[in-house]
Design a protein around this motif. Structure first.
Motif, PDB file in Angstrom:
ATOM      1  N   GLY A  65       0.807  -1.208   0.000  1.00 39.21           N
ATOM      2  CA  GLY A  65       0.000   0.000   0.000  1.00 39.21           C
ATOM      3  C   GLY A  65       0.841   1.259   0.000  1.00 39.21           C
ATOM      4  N   LEU A  66       1.897   1.287   0.814  1.00 33.51           N
ATOM      5  CA  LEU A  66       2.770   2.458   0.874  1.00 33.51           C
ATOM      6  C   LEU A  66       3.479   2.691  -0.448  1.00 33.51           C
ATOM      7  N   GLN A  67       4.036   1.629  -1.034  1.00 36.76           N
ATOM      8  CA  GLN A  67       4.735   1.789  -2.310  1.00 36.76           C
ATOM      9  C   GLN A  67       3.788   2.213  -3.426  1.00 36.76           C
TER      10      GLN A  67
ATOM     11  N   LYS B 299      13.125   9.073   4.449  1.00 35.44           N
ATOM     12  CA  LYS B 299      13.014   8.731   3.028  1.00 35.44           C
ATOM     13  C   LYS B 299      11.618   9.000   2.492  1.00 35.44           C
ATOM     14  N   ILE B 300      10.589   8.598   3.258  1.00 34.05           N
ATOM     15  CA  ILE B 300       9.217   8.813   2.808  1.00 34.05           C
ATOM     16  C   ILE B 300       8.912  10.302   2.731  1.00 34.05           C
ATOM     17  N   HIS B 301       9.370  11.055   3.738  1.00 30.58           N
ATOM     18  CA  HIS B 301       9.111  12.489   3.743  1.00 30.58           C
ATOM     19  C   HIS B 301       9.813  13.177   2.583  1.00 30.58           C
ATOM     20  N   GLU B 302      11.045  12.752   2.265  1.00 27.79           N
ATOM     21  CA  GLU B 302      11.749  13.333   1.116  1.00 27.79           C
ATOM     22  C   GLU B 302      11.017  13.030  -0.187  1.00 27.79           C
ATOM     23  N   ALA B 303      10.468  11.808  -0.315  1.00 27.01           N
ATOM     24  CA  ALA B 303       9.703  11.466  -1.521  1.00 27.01           C
ATOM     25  C   ALA B 303       8.463  12.342  -1.639  1.00 27.01           C
ATOM     26  N   LEU B 304       7.798  12.618  -0.521  1.00 26.30           N
ATOM     27  CA  LEU B 304       6.614  13.477  -0.551  1.00 26.30           C
ATOM     28  C   LEU B 304       6.994  14.906  -0.910  1.00 26.30           C
TER      29      LEU B 304
END
Length: 561
Positions: A81-83, A114-119
């Motif tokens: 779901g996250l990916q 990492k997730i925050h940088e992608a957002l």
């Protein structure tokens, strides 16, 4: 009149204001949470969905997609779901990513960053439905604190679970699911407390005990024992998701080597006495282990002999691959040879004699002297490479600019299509059809841009590296280990053949074949002019007595060098 005009103007501006878009992410850690209450989503996911929807209303945003991870731990970012959500965000133009709490997204700082940088790179703001975080300095501080708290909770929980399991093992308990032959049982005492224990499986335990006794007799193998157990009806314990099924060979091997059946628990590499009832006696278990080790040691005697030329040599008579073989004389001395597989298997009428390994090694090593170029050749060819690349790339600057402009146009078109779909101006099939067209166009442009970069940087550097390798080929090969020699032979040559008179004929791989031709072409042309002859053979050959390079004719200069 003015009031009506003002109301009309306000309505028109509201209609022209674009609606902000958001995605909602929901997660529960365990499958039990996801199925609690007999429903498909349990209780937590609907509660998270309702809270995220309220937050979206407060932001004036519309949730266009919802992503759910049911029964997935946040200790790893490898969640479907996250990916899927990150891929959707990268391909669309949403403004917000809404989560119920930060720990729904990640439970360690590394994944959170990492997730925050992608957002952030996608222009998306992370919003928590229950926590005050935003892009202000104070909001980022709260974000960091909450993320650290989530990581502390996860690590502390793991530590407490490990501590509990260690204490359980110390008391003889079973840390996890009992192996086949035992059953995990839940009981309730007089005070209503749940007690989890392990009992012997009356159906499968006798078969497990028989398997140990049968193998200890030394008259059967693991494969034959598996057939007998399957015939006797040994199957695994069924579960809600997996029916009963016969054991496999690896599963039976794990049974025979598991000390649990002798009353001993193996936990984190250490052995602990268990409180469960053993199925076999420790002496019988030790006897089976000794027999398994003896048979494994016996099986490892037939090993394949490795050599850096194995699989690379071919017979110069019939073209068959040459195999590595060994012969032992009456005094016990072993000699290694390369033999023609066509003659050995009688597939051909080849009469090629065996080649001693030392001879083959010397022939291949000497062949590198034939392809080594001088420093003068290196400088001359490097200058030609640079001139050819400069000439070819001079006329491609406009093409690069056109490709960049077309990519920007297609990306803008993709944004307009998504906006039209979210505004219900086009349906989903139409959106997919146009997106496929845009995606194909972008893929073609990216491919051509990569080719442009490869031509300017990669290809030039590759040829310079190849030239430099040939300036020191023989010395580098002579001082390399066997693994590096094998890699070198695979890189430099496409074929190595040993003839009946023990000469090595080799075919160089590109770009080395072209480099050697260009390096030797001028010298061969001068020699041909003085002798009045001309030849065109470019194969490299070597024998036990002589080293020579076949004379190569001059080729027209190409831009590919």
């Amino acid at each position: 009149m003015s009031t009506a005009t003002l109301d009309t103007t306000t309505s028109e501006r509201a209609a022209e204001t674009p609606v902000m878009l958001a995605v909602s992410y929901l997660r529960v850690s365990t499958r039990e949470q996801a199925e609690r209450g007999g429903t498909d989503e349990g209780f937590s996911i609907p509660a998270q969905r309702e809270a995220n929807a309220r937050k979206a209303d407060e932001l004036g945003a519309r949730v266009v997609r919802e992503f759910i991870d049911a029964g997935e731990s946040a200790r790893s970012a490898d969640r479907d779901g996250l990916q899927d959500m990150l891929a959707f965000i990268a391909a669309s133009r949403v403004q917000f990513c809404i989560v119920h709490k930060l720990d729904r997204l990640a439970r360690n700082r590394a994944d959170d960053v990492k997730i925050h940088e992608a957002l952030i790179s996608a222009g998306v703001t992370l919003v928590s439905a229950t926590e005050s975080i935003d892009q202000t300095p104070s909001g980022m501080l709260v974000h960091g604190i909450m993320s650290s708290i989530a990581e502390f909770y996860s690590r502390n929980l793991a530590t407490e679970v490990t501590k509990g399991l260690t204490q359980k093992v110390a008391q003889g308990g079973t840390p996890g699911r009992a192996p086949i032959g035992y059953l995990n049982v839940r009981q309730t005492d007089d005070q209503g407390r749940e007690i989890r224990t392990v009992e012997v499986d009356p159906e499968r335990a006798p078969l497990i005990a028989w398997a140990f006794e049968r193998y200890a007799a030394g008259e059967t193998s693991v494969t034959a024992l598996l057939r007998d157990l399957t015939a006797r009806g040994l199957v695994s314990v069924p579960s809600p998701k997996r029916p009963s099924r016969p054991l496999g060979k690896n599963a039976l091997y794990r049974v025979l080597t598991n000390p649990y059946y002798a009353g001993v628990i193996r936990y984190k590499g250490a052995l602990h006495p268990g409180a469960h009832e053993p199925i076999v006696k420790p002496a019988l278990f030790d006897q089976v282990q000794s027999l398994l080790k003896a048979r494994n040691a016996h099986a490892t005697r037939h090993v394949q002999h490795a050599h850096h030329l194995k699989g690379l040599l071919h017979c110069g008579n019939c073209g068959s691959r040459m195999l590595l073989d060994f012969a032992t004389n009456p005094r016990g001395t072993t000699y290694a040879y390369f033999v023609c597989s066509g003659r050995a298997s009688k597939r051909t009428t080849c009469t090629r004699r065996a080649v001693p390994v030392q001879v083959a090694e010397r022939l291949v090593e000497d062949s590198y002297a034939s392809i080594t170029i001088s420093e003068d050749d290196y400088r001359h060819l490097a200058a030609e490479v640079d001139a050819a690349f400069d000439k070819r790339s001079a006329g491609r600057d406009q093409e690069f600019a056109d490709l960049t402009a077309n990519r920007a146009r297609l990306e803008a078109e993709s944004d307009k299509l998504l906006a039209a779909h979210f505004a219900d101006a086009i349906d989903l099939p139409t959106l997919k059809r146009h997106q496929d067209r845009v995606r194909a166009g972008l893929a073609d442009i990216e491919h051509r841009l990569r080719e442009h970069d490869e031509l300017r940087v990669g290809g030039r550097g590759f040829l310079h590296d190849s030239l430099r390798l040939l300036t020191d080929a023989r010395r580098a090969y002579a001082h390399s280990d066997d693994g590096s020699r094998r890699l070198a032979n695979q890189a430099f040559y496409t074929r190595l053949e040993i003839t009946e008179d023990e000469q090595l004929h080799s075919r160089l791989a590109e770009p080395f074949a072209t480099i050697v031709r260009e390096a030797t072409g001028g010298k061969e042309a001068k020699r041909d002019a003085s002798t009045g002859s001309a030849t065109g053979n470019s194969d490299v050959a070597c024998s036990r007595k002589t080293l020579w390079v076949g004379r190569a004719g001059l080729e027209p200069a190409t831009e590919g060098l």
